[in-house]
Scaffold this motif. Structure first.
Motif, PDB file in Angstrom:
ATOM      1  N   ASP A  59       0.883  -1.051  -0.064  1.00  0.00           N
ATOM      2  CA  ASP A  59      -0.181  -0.144  -0.038  1.00  0.00           C
ATOM      3  C   ASP A  59       0.745   1.344  -0.026  1.00  0.00           C
ATOM      4  OD1 ASP A  59      -2.445  -1.357   0.088  1.00  0.00           O
ATOM      5  OD2 ASP A  59      -2.056  -1.739   2.148  1.00  0.00           O
ATOM      6  N   VAL A  60       1.994   1.365  -0.910  1.00  0.00           N
ATOM      7  CA  VAL A  60       2.844   2.278  -0.689  1.00  0.00           C
ATOM      8  C   VAL A  60       2.678   2.987  -2.286  1.00  0.00           C
ATOM      9  CG1 VAL A  60       5.147   3.396  -0.636  1.00  0.00           C
ATOM     10  CG2 VAL A  60       4.320   1.827   1.314  1.00  0.00           C
ATOM     11  N   ASP A  68      -4.778  10.876   3.383  1.00  0.00           N
ATOM     12  CA  ASP A  68      -4.936   9.548   3.593  1.00  0.00           C
ATOM     13  C   ASP A  68      -6.222   9.325   4.596  1.00  0.00           C
ATOM     14  OD1 ASP A  68      -3.199   7.954   1.797  1.00  0.00           O
ATOM     15  OD2 ASP A  68      -1.726   9.049   3.011  1.00  0.00           O
ATOM     16  N   ARG A 101      -4.067   2.522   2.656  1.00  0.00           N
ATOM     17  CA  ARG A 101      -2.566   2.635   2.927  1.00  0.00           C
ATOM     18  C   ARG A 101      -2.664   3.120   4.524  1.00  0.00           C
ATOM     19  NH1 ARG A 101       2.124   6.391   2.372  1.00  0.00           N
ATOM     20  NH2 ARG A 101       0.727   8.344   2.019  1.00  0.00           N
TER      21      ARG A 101
END
Length: 219
Positions: A59-60, A74, A125
């Protein structure tokens, strides 16, 4: 006529240690020359490869450093955020949930009670980051699951959950939320609320002990 014998020389046979040292010098020199012809960037590419122990980083986004922390985009909530603020954590909540919480907050405000938002919508993320942190905090994935869901199952990621503070505001919403279709879901999380429209007429459903007791978390 007498012929003289071979001319005497003062040179002595080299000692074994001297031969070894000379060989080492040659080897070092040869290796040094070889290192000079390695294509530019080859060494740095090798050192940049992750080791097997590092494992994949989930999730980067592409282009971000592996250890980049989640930010406001986010769903990280700035201090002092209220349900009326226009930050991603609030603005990206499900519209029905957001409208109901704002109505409840407006009514609670008449009694001097303000709703702050401790958490709302989260990106996958950010959810994964919180889960990793929970595993570190609680010592195991099993214990962490009582507090933080995966990105695939969390209602925060879908925008269907909001965490309200401070404690007195969460208590007010727990007592009056059914009238707005807002319900607590987990016994161990008095701050976590979700939209249950049927609660307006039939009241909120029984609480789950914690997220591991919620069938949605096992889908």
């Amino acid at each position: 006529m007498t012929y003289p014998g071979p001319a005497r020389t003062s040179e002595r046979p080299p000692r074994p240690g001297t031969v070894t040292a000379a060989v080492l010098v040659v080897v070092v020199v040869v290796l040094g020359v070889v290192s000079l012809v390695v294509p530019d960037g080859a060494a740095s590419d090798a050192s940049a490869r992750p080791s097997r122990a590092t494992g994949p980083v989930a999730d980067v986004p592409r282009g971000s450093p592996p250890d980049a922390a989640a930010d406001e985009d986010d769903g990280v909530v700035p201090d002092g955020t209220t349900i009326f603020d226009d930050v991603p954590a609030v603005a990206r909540l499900d519209p029905g949930l957001l409208a109901s919480v704002r109505r409840a907050a407006a009514d609670a405000g008449r009694s001097g009670i303000g709703f702050s938002v401790n958490s709302g919508w989260r990106s996958p993320r950010y959810q994964e980051q919180l889960l990793r942190e929970a595993v570190t905090t609680y010592g195991s994935e099993r214990e962490a699951a009582r507090w933080v869901a995966t990105a695939d199952t969390s209602p925060h990621v879908s925008g269907n959950a909001v965490d309200i503070g401070p404690a007195e505001s969460a208590a007010w919403l727990s007592a009056h939320g059914a009238g707005y279709g807002l319900c607590r879901v987990y016994r161990n999380e008095p701050w976590h609320f979700e939209l249950r429209p049927a609660a307006v007429h039939s009241g909120c459903p029984p609480l789950y002990v914690d997220p591991t007791d919620d069938p949605r978390m096992r889908e």
